[in-house]
Design an enzyme around this catalytic site. Structure first.
Site, PDB file in Angstrom:
ATOM      1  N   SER A  63       0.843  -1.206   0.000  1.00 28.30           N
ATOM      2  CA  SER A  63       0.000   0.000   0.000  1.00 28.30           C
ATOM      3  C   SER A  63       0.873   1.249   0.000  1.00 28.30           C
ATOM      4  CB  SER A  63      -0.913   0.024   1.236  1.00 28.30           C
ATOM      5  OG  SER A  63      -0.138   0.122   2.423  1.00 28.30           O
ATOM      6  N   GLY A  64       0.222   2.392  -0.189  1.00 24.80           N
ATOM      7  CA  GLY A  64       0.861   3.690  -0.001  1.00 24.80           C
ATOM      8  C   GLY A  64       2.126   3.920  -0.790  1.00 24.80           C
ATOM      9  N   ILE A  65       3.114   4.500  -0.122  1.00 24.63           N
ATOM     10  CA  ILE A  65       4.368   4.854  -0.767  1.00 24.63           C
ATOM     11  C   ILE A  65       5.088   3.614  -1.281  1.00 24.63           C
ATOM     12  CG2 ILE A  65       6.652   5.857  -0.371  1.00 24.63           C
ATOM     13  CD1 ILE A  65       5.324   7.717   1.704  1.00 24.63           C
ATOM     14  N   ASP A  79       5.689  -7.681   1.846  1.00 24.86           N
ATOM     15  CA  ASP A  79       4.772  -7.070   2.800  1.00 24.86           C
ATOM     16  C   ASP A  79       4.328  -8.143   3.793  1.00 24.86           C
ATOM     17  OD1 ASP A  79       2.999  -4.218   2.528  1.00 24.86           O
ATOM     18  OD2 ASP A  79       2.208  -5.726   3.893  1.00 24.86           O
ATOM     19  N   ASP A  98       7.495 -10.365   7.261  1.00 23.88           N
ATOM     20  CA  ASP A  98       7.235  -9.623   8.487  1.00 23.88           C
ATOM     21  C   ASP A  98       8.569  -9.115   8.999  1.00 23.88           C
ATOM     22  OD1 ASP A  98       6.577  -8.602  10.944  1.00 23.88           O
ATOM     23  OD2 ASP A  98       5.617 -10.418  11.705  1.00 23.88           O
ATOM     24  N   TYR A 113       8.180   8.880  17.493  1.00 24.01           N
ATOM     25  CA  TYR A 113       8.283   8.719  16.030  1.00 24.01           C
ATOM     26  C   TYR A 113       9.452   9.541  15.494  1.00 24.01           C
ATOM     27  CZ  TYR A 113       6.833   8.983  11.110  1.00 24.01           C
ATOM     28  OH  TYR A 113       6.791   8.927   9.728  1.00 24.01           O
ATOM     29  N   LYS A 144      12.991   8.360  13.511  1.00 21.03           N
ATOM     30  CA  LYS A 144      13.363   8.832  12.177  1.00 21.03           C
ATOM     31  C   LYS A 144      14.705   9.555  12.187  1.00 21.03           C
ATOM     32  CE  LYS A 144       9.834   7.198  10.009  1.00 21.03           C
ATOM     33  NZ  LYS A 144      10.018   6.094   9.036  1.00 21.03           N
ATOM     34  N   VAL A 201       1.768  12.989   3.695  1.00 21.84           N
ATOM     35  CA  VAL A 201       1.399  12.204   2.525  1.00 21.84           C
ATOM     36  C   VAL A 201       0.078  11.488   2.797  1.00 21.84           C
ATOM     37  CG1 VAL A 201       2.210  10.505   0.834  1.00 21.84           C
ATOM     38  CG2 VAL A 201       3.873  11.788   2.203  1.00 21.84           C
ATOM     39  N   THR A 225      -1.564   8.611   3.050  1.00 23.86           N
ATOM     40  CA  THR A 225      -1.346   7.177   3.190  1.00 23.86           C
ATOM     41  C   THR A 225      -2.208   6.650   4.329  1.00 23.86           C
ATOM     42  OG1 THR A 225       0.434   7.363   4.825  1.00 23.86           O
ATOM     43  CG2 THR A 225       1.062   7.516   2.485  1.00 23.86           C
TER      44      THR A 225
END
Length: 269
Positions: free
Chosen positions: A35-37, A56, A78, A166, A170, A199, A201
């Protein structure tokens, strides 16, 4: 005196700029391609000629991605399972490009965070990325080529209430990737980060569900809107291809100018 050409070295071969972004004959693994990016990254790499493995945890989602274009295969992975990552590095053969787009977030003030929530964010955003680099990097180094790309965030350099853990993962990921770039660079392997802004998502769905919050974020970048996942795909192709052959250890911001104008908003937490 006219300088002489060193023995064994001649003038460089002319560059065919028409093929600068082509990835024909290269094998890419995209983590989080369901999904998404991650999905858009897989589609873009395949469109430029790469053979792409869509990895995924949700195999059905990865298989859905493979049905969108030729040149894609699915693989259940995973990344919270260290042994699964090790097996993937063995089973997937020679990998030229690794893209890690997997991430999660728990939006809470630090004082309200539980240890389990802290571990959940750190395990996926940082520990899994470390394991992927550790598993795939050495094989690339042995072959003398490769590109590792991971997604960080504008939160690696700017933070807000409820984003502390978070942001820490990062920022830590940036330094982890820089270290990998330094260690793997002499073997011909490049390692870089892409830092998106806001974004559209699944990860940002809770934000977009609050109209005031979504609208405020939209106006905090120089371009005045949210980005789409496909708008990150060009950066992935660039860093995967020979167009970025002398680019490593860097963080490429694809944030619509958010960090340029230092957008600020105090969200509900």
């Amino acid at each position: 005196m006219t300088p002489s050409t060193p023995p064994g070295l001649g003038p460089p071969a002319p560059v065919d700029y028409r093929r600068l972004f082509r990835l024909d004959g290269r094998r890419a693994v995209v983590v989080g391609a369901g999904s998404g990016i991650g999905r858009e990254s897989a589609l873009a790499l395949a469109a430029h000629g790469a053979e792409v493995v869509c990895a995924d945890r949700d195999l059905a989602a990865a298989e859905a991605t493979t049905r969108l274009a030729p040149g894609l295969t699915s693989y259940r992975l995973d990344v919270l399972d260290a042994e699964a990552i090790r097996l993937a590095a063995d089973e997937l053969g020679d990998v030229d490009v690794l893209v890690d787009s997997a991430a999660t977030n728990v939006r809470k003030r630090l004082a309200d965070y539980s240890d389990d929530e802290f571990d959940r964010v750190v395990d996926l955003n940082l520990r899994a990325a470390f394991r992927l680099v550790r598993a795939f990097g050495p094989g690339m180094a042995l072959r003398g080529r490769g590109s590792i790309i991971a997604f960080t965030s504008i939160r690696s350099v700017t933070v807000e209430e409820g984003q502390g853990v978070y942001a820490a993962t990062k920022a830590g990921l940036v330094q982890l990737l820089r270290a990998a770039a330094a260690e793997l660079g002499p073997s011909g392997v490049r390692v870089n980060a892409i830092a998106p802004g806001v974004v559209e998502t699944p990860l940002t769905a809770p934000i977009r569900a609050v109209p005031e919050w979504a609208a405020a974020y939209a106006t905090k970048s120089a371009l005045g809107r949210w980005s789409r996942p496909d708008e990150l795909a060009g950066a992935v192709v660039y860093l995967a291809s020979d167009a970025s052959s002398f680019v490593t250890g860097t963080q490429l911001f694809v944030d619509g100018g958010w960090t340029a104008v230092d957008g600020r908003y105090t969200p509900p937490t």
